[in-house]
Write a protein that holds these residues in place. Structure first.
Motif, PDB file in Angstrom:
ATOM      1  N   VAL A  40       0.853  -1.283  -0.176  1.00  0.00           N
ATOM      2  CA  VAL A  40      -0.062  -0.112  -0.098  1.00  0.00           C
ATOM      3  C   VAL A  40       0.899   1.290   0.022  1.00  0.00           C
ATOM      4  O   VAL A  40       2.104   1.250   0.774  1.00  0.00           O
ATOM      5  N   LYS A  41       0.488   2.314  -0.956  1.00  0.00           N
ATOM      6  CA  LYS A  41       1.070   3.477  -0.810  1.00  0.00           C
ATOM      7  C   LYS A  41       0.053   4.565  -0.546  1.00  0.00           C
ATOM      8  O   LYS A  41      -0.920   4.561  -1.056  1.00  0.00           O
ATOM      9  N   ILE A  42       0.718   5.641   0.100  1.00  0.00           N
ATOM     10  CA  ILE A  42      -0.444   6.782   0.281  1.00  0.00           C
ATOM     11  C   ILE A  42       0.456   8.130  -0.437  1.00  0.00           C
ATOM     12  O   ILE A  42       1.642   8.470   0.065  1.00  0.00           O
ATOM     13  N   TYR A  43      -0.357   8.912  -1.086  1.00  0.00           N
ATOM     14  CA  TYR A  43       0.269   9.987  -1.850  1.00  0.00           C
ATOM     15  C   TYR A  43      -0.349  11.226  -1.155  1.00  0.00           C
ATOM     16  O   TYR A  43      -1.816  11.295  -1.102  1.00  0.00           O
ATOM     17  N   ASP A  44       0.111  12.440  -1.103  1.00  0.00           N
ATOM     18  CA  ASP A  44      -0.480  13.676  -0.884  1.00  0.00           C
ATOM     19  C   ASP A  44      -1.099  14.219  -2.101  1.00  0.00           C
ATOM     20  O   ASP A  44      -1.231  13.848  -3.096  1.00  0.00           O
ATOM     21  N   ASN A  45      -1.801  15.593  -1.906  1.00  0.00           N
ATOM     22  CA  ASN A  45      -2.407  16.052  -2.999  1.00  0.00           C
ATOM     23  C   ASN A  45      -1.523  16.725  -4.176  1.00  0.00           C
ATOM     24  O   ASN A  45      -1.979  16.756  -5.143  1.00  0.00           O
ATOM     25  N   GLU A  46      -0.312  16.538  -3.778  1.00  0.00           N
ATOM     26  CA  GLU A  46       0.792  16.855  -5.003  1.00  0.00           C
ATOM     27  C   GLU A  46       1.325  15.547  -5.624  1.00  0.00           C
ATOM     28  O   GLU A  46       2.370  15.600  -6.063  1.00  0.00           O
ATOM     29  N   SER A  47       0.870  14.465  -5.143  1.00  0.00           N
ATOM     30  CA  SER A  47       1.061  13.219  -5.718  1.00  0.00           C
ATOM     31  C   SER A  47       2.335  12.705  -5.097  1.00  0.00           C
ATOM     32  O   SER A  47       3.358  11.882  -5.798  1.00  0.00           O
ATOM     33  N   GLN A  48       2.914  13.299  -4.069  1.00  0.00           N
ATOM     34  CA  GLN A  48       4.212  12.885  -3.193  1.00  0.00           C
ATOM     35  C   GLN A  48       3.863  11.650  -2.451  1.00  0.00           C
ATOM     36  O   GLN A  48       2.839  11.690  -1.779  1.00  0.00           O
ATOM     37  N   LEU A  49       4.710  10.746  -2.623  1.00  0.00           N
ATOM     38  CA  LEU A  49       4.580   9.565  -1.670  1.00  0.00           C
ATOM     39  C   LEU A  49       4.931   9.830  -0.100  1.00  0.00           C
ATOM     40  O   LEU A  49       5.877  10.436   0.228  1.00  0.00           O
ATOM     41  N   VAL A  50       3.856   9.501   0.763  1.00  0.00           N
ATOM     42  CA  VAL A  50       3.996  10.111   2.108  1.00  0.00           C
ATOM     43  C   VAL A  50       4.024   8.767   3.215  1.00  0.00           C
ATOM     44  O   VAL A  50       4.277   9.135   4.212  1.00  0.00           O
ATOM     45  N   HIS A  51       3.667   7.855   2.633  1.00  0.00           N
ATOM     46  CA  HIS A  51       3.531   6.613   3.181  1.00  0.00           C
ATOM     47  C   HIS A  51       3.490   5.264   2.397  1.00  0.00           C
ATOM     48  O   HIS A  51       2.847   5.433   1.605  1.00  0.00           O
ATOM     49  N   GLU A  52       4.349   4.396   2.961  1.00  0.00           N
ATOM     50  CA  GLU A  52       4.248   2.900   2.136  1.00  0.00           C
ATOM     51  C   GLU A  52       4.524   1.672   3.132  1.00  0.00           C
ATOM     52  O   GLU A  52       5.166   1.877   4.347  1.00  0.00           O
ATOM     53  N   GLU A  53       3.642   0.901   3.013  1.00  0.00           N
ATOM     54  CA  GLU A  53       4.044  -0.468   3.823  1.00  0.00           C
ATOM     55  C   GLU A  53       3.416  -1.703   3.148  1.00  0.00           C
ATOM     56  O   GLU A  53       2.616  -1.586   2.464  1.00  0.00           O
ATOM     57  N   THR A  54       3.944  -2.852   3.475  1.00  0.00           N
ATOM     58  CA  THR A  54       3.549  -4.169   3.170  1.00  0.00           C
ATOM     59  C   THR A  54       2.173  -4.677   4.102  1.00  0.00           C
ATOM     60  O   THR A  54       2.653  -4.504   5.228  1.00  0.00           O
ATOM     61  N   ILE A  55       1.350  -5.214   3.675  1.00  0.00           N
ATOM     62  CA  ILE A  55       0.138  -5.616   4.619  1.00  0.00           C
ATOM     63  C   ILE A  55      -0.098  -6.977   4.170  1.00  0.00           C
ATOM     64  O   ILE A  55       0.071  -7.389   3.110  1.00  0.00           O
ATOM     65  N   THR A  56      -0.488  -7.999   5.195  1.00  0.00           N
ATOM     66  CA  THR A  56      -0.672  -9.519   4.894  1.00  0.00           C
ATOM     67  C   THR A  56      -2.311  -9.438   4.690  1.00  0.00           C
ATOM     68  O   THR A  56      -3.027  -8.659   4.596  1.00  0.00           O
ATOM     69  N   GLU A  57      -2.580 -10.511   3.887  1.00  0.00           N
ATOM     70  CA  GLU A  57      -3.926 -10.727   3.509  1.00  0.00           C
ATOM     71  C   GLU A  57      -4.664 -10.732   4.827  1.00  0.00           C
ATOM     72  O   GLU A  57      -4.392 -11.298   5.881  1.00  0.00           O
ATOM     73  N   ASN A  58      -6.031 -10.400   4.564  1.00  0.00           N
ATOM     74  CA  ASN A  58      -7.182 -10.208   5.704  1.00  0.00           C
ATOM     75  C   ASN A  58      -7.866 -11.778   5.547  1.00  0.00           C
ATOM     76  O   ASN A  58      -7.708 -12.285   4.328  1.00  0.00           O
ATOM     77  N   SER A  59      -8.254 -12.395   6.610  1.00  0.00           N
ATOM     78  CA  SER A  59      -8.908 -13.493   6.284  1.00  0.00           C
ATOM     79  C   SER A  59     -10.138 -13.406   5.296  1.00  0.00           C
ATOM     80  O   SER A  59     -10.553 -14.563   4.763  1.00  0.00           O
TER      81      SER A  59
END
Length: 64
Positions: A40-59
């Motif tokens: 998952v990546k989160i970008y701000d309103n200027e399309s700059q990457l502000v957060h990134e992480e790997t998540i596991t599958e939900n059940s």
């Protein structure tokens, strides 16, 4: 638009992604942590990457 969450997930050998828009960073992070996806990546309103992480599958194995 405040923040955009981009989820990445491999489906049958093909990398798929989906973008979801949120007004705040906190809402975007909360959403990202509740959905399945390999990355998952989160970008701000200027399309700059502000957060990134790997998540596991939900059940429930749903895809955001």
């Amino acid at each position: 638009m405040g923040h955009r969450v981009r989820t990445h997930k491999w489906i049958d050998g093909v990398l798929s992604f989906k973008d979801i828009l949120f007004d705040s960073f906190d809402d975007a992070v909360t959403f990202a942590k509740t959905k399945s996806g390999h990355h998952v990546k989160i970008y701000d309103n200027e399309s700059q990457l502000v957060h990134e992480e790997t998540i596991t599958e939900n059940s429930d194995n749903t895809y955001a």
